[in-house]
Enzyme design. Structure first.
Site, PDB file in Angstrom:
ATOM      1  N   LYS A 135      21.466 -28.484  -3.818  1.00 14.59           N
ATOM      2  CA  LYS A 135      20.927 -27.328  -4.554  1.00 14.59           C
ATOM      3  C   LYS A 135      19.417 -27.465  -4.599  1.00 14.59           C
ATOM      4  O   LYS A 135      18.880 -28.579  -4.527  1.00 14.59           O
ATOM      5  CB  LYS A 135      21.487 -27.311  -5.980  1.00 14.59           C
ATOM      6  CG  LYS A 135      21.303 -26.010  -6.701  1.00 14.59           C
ATOM      7  CD  LYS A 135      22.397 -25.001  -6.370  1.00 14.59           C
ATOM      8  CE  LYS A 135      22.112 -23.641  -6.966  1.00 14.59           C
ATOM      9  NZ  LYS A 135      23.212 -22.697  -6.754  1.00 14.59           N
ATOM     10  N   ASP A 166      20.455 -17.748  -4.679  1.00 12.83           N
ATOM     11  CA  ASP A 166      21.010 -17.990  -6.021  1.00 12.83           C
ATOM     12  C   ASP A 166      20.220 -17.072  -6.947  1.00 12.83           C
ATOM     13  O   ASP A 166      19.554 -16.134  -6.454  1.00 12.83           O
ATOM     14  CB  ASP A 166      20.874 -19.471  -6.419  1.00 12.83           C
ATOM     15  CG  ASP A 166      21.615 -19.800  -7.718  1.00 12.83           C
ATOM     16  OD1 ASP A 166      22.836 -19.585  -7.778  1.00 12.83           O
ATOM     17  OD2 ASP A 166      20.973 -20.241  -8.693  1.00 12.83           O
TER      18      ASP A 166
END
Ligand code: NDP
Length: 444
Positions: free
Chosen positions: A126, A166
């Site tokens: 991430k 995201d």
């Protein structure tokens, strides 16, 4: 002290000031107790849990860029490459002022298990930055994205690490980052997913997380003798996940009565007008206060409160820790029987336990919102093949993947005598595959 508790204690001590990361590790490891207890000697000797909670590497870098006034701005960039035992690192890039190492690590850690659950060959990672695209001009966003990628490109690649969108990273940001990667590296490869359709993006990626959430919810209800048709649904958020969750819920015959954003929520007793919602959020990029202009009978309320609206099914699709113990109590008191997480970790630990203790079917985000990353992996496959599949092909693969995820977590829960506990089931199912691969690959 048991192995799980020892590792949790060490994570808290070794990673001070990272509450979200502690929360995610605690939530996952506690639910893995049955499988860890059954294999304790092996896992201790191989330091399986210690290796799982320590990322392969975490990269932090300066992102300088020039704003429209000629002022130099400096943001912080992150990429945490957590675990690549089953495939290249894969996970989104979050652009939001709240981003810090704790949030990126919690998301990266969760991503490892989520990606494993999809049954596709993708590891977990991430990244992101504390940059806020809101209120910035296109040129400023491009300047930031180019600077961000000028550093990030050193660490990623189609077979190494494939970031995606995201919160705050949509098609525009992915486009600017892809352009910069191509320019610096001089190669055209599927290094990012969530790309535009004209340059390697996948049909149905935009819809995937919201649609996938509903495919899994539908299967969960069906397997528990319930039907989504005719049910009332509350959704939080009004972004990518929320919009397409709303669309698919309506297609499946449910009535969605709420959406929200960070300033307030809309309650439309007649059912959310999807076309109006899409125009406000996707075209005008405006606040939800505008919704009343389209639907005068709807109510707009400032602040939190979306979970006080009576519903059968709650789908939190906004952000982490947005559904608290008080919200859980209100949902149960109002007869809600299912909660499925569209966002990552939107339900606090306490609220999750309360919902489960009160018989609410609870599908954790790492399973319920895995449709996004699964379709990103399908985008990678299409890029490698240099082919584009039709919307129907991708959507049908997505549906199969989500139904399989439900059954994998359901079976894992049953195997360890936790029938109906999908938190335990999802964590165990995701964990088993990763650990199997880690052990097979030796000490690394
Ligand atoms: P978007 O940025 O498109 O939308 C986020 C939505 O949540 C916005 O409506 C935003 O409102 C709202 N929101 C943000 N913070 C708060 C808050 N504190 N209280 C209430 N509402 C808030 O993001 P996505 O829809 O893409 O992502 C939503 C969640 O789903 C995130 O947790 C993300 O990690 C997760 N997720 C997303 C995937 C994807 O494919 N997009 C895949 C898997 C998970 P505002 O506009 O006012 O900020």
């Amino acid at each position: 002290m048991g192995y799980v508790d020892e590792v949790i204690e060490r994570v808290v001590a070794k990673n001070p000031g990272e509450p979200e990361f502690h929360q995610a590790v605690k939530e996952v490891l506690e639910s893995l107790r049955p499988v860890v207890d059954a294999n304790e000697a092996l896992y201790r000797r191989e330091a399986v849990l210690e290796r799982l909670v320590e990322p392969d590497r975490q990269i932090k870098f300066r992102v300088p860029w020039v704003d429209d006034k000629g002022q130099v701005q400096v943001n912080v960039g992150y990429r945490v490459q957590f675990n690549n035992s089953i495939g290249p690192y894969k996970g989104g890039l979050r652009l939001h002022p709240s981003v810090n190492i704790s949030i990126i690590k919690f998301l990266g850690f969760e991503q490892v298990f989520k990606n494993s659950l999809t049954s596709l060959p993708i590891g977990g990672g991430k990244g992101g930055s504390d940059f806020d695209p809101k209120g910035k001009s296109d040129r400023e966003v491009m300047a930031f994205c180019q600077s961000f990628m000028t550093e990030l490109n050193k660490y990623i690649g189609a077979d190494v690490d494939v970031p995606a969108g995201d919160i705050g990273t949509g098609a525009r940001e992915i486009g600017y980052m892809f352009g910069q990667y191509k320019r610096i590296r001089g190669m055209y490869e599927g290094v990012l997913t969530g790309k535009g359709l004209s340059y390697g993006g996948s049909l149905a990626r935009t819809e995937a997380t919201g649609y996938g959430l509903l495919y899994l919810t539908d299967e969960m209800l069906r397997c528990n003798g319930k039907d989504i048709k005719g049910k009332t649904v509350c959704i939080s958020g009004a972004g990518n996940v929320a919009i397409y969750a709303c669309k698919k819920a309506q297609e499946l015959g449910a009535k969605v009565v709420t959406v929200s954003d960070s300033t307030g929520y809309v309650y439309d007793p007649e059912g959310i007008d999807l076309a109006a919602l899409k125009e406000i959020k996707e075209v005008k990029r405006a606040r939800l206060t505008e919704y009343k202009n389209y639907r005068p009978n709807a109510e707009y309320h400032e602040g939190r409160g979306v979970w006080n609206i009576p519903c059968d099914i709650a789908l939190p699709c906004a952000t982490q820790n947005e559904l608290t113990i008080d919200d859980a109590k209100a949902l149960v008191a109002n007869g809600c029987f299912a909660v499925a997480e569209g966002a990552n970790m939107p339900t606090t630990l306490e609220a999750t336990k309360y919902l489960q203790a009160n018989g609410v079917l609870f599908a954790p985000g790492k399973a319920a919102n895995a449709g996004g990353v699964a379709t990103s992996a399908l985008e990678m496959s299409q890029n490698s093949e240099r082919l584009s599949w039709t919307f129907e092909e991708v959507d049908s693969k997505l549906k199969t993947i989500m139904v399989n995820i439900f059954h994998n977590m359901d079976d894992a829960a049953k195997r360890y005598n936790f029938e109906g506990d999908y938190v335990v089931g999802a964590n165990i199912a995701g964990f088993e595959k990763v650990v199997d691969a880690m052990l097979a690959q030796g000490v690394c």
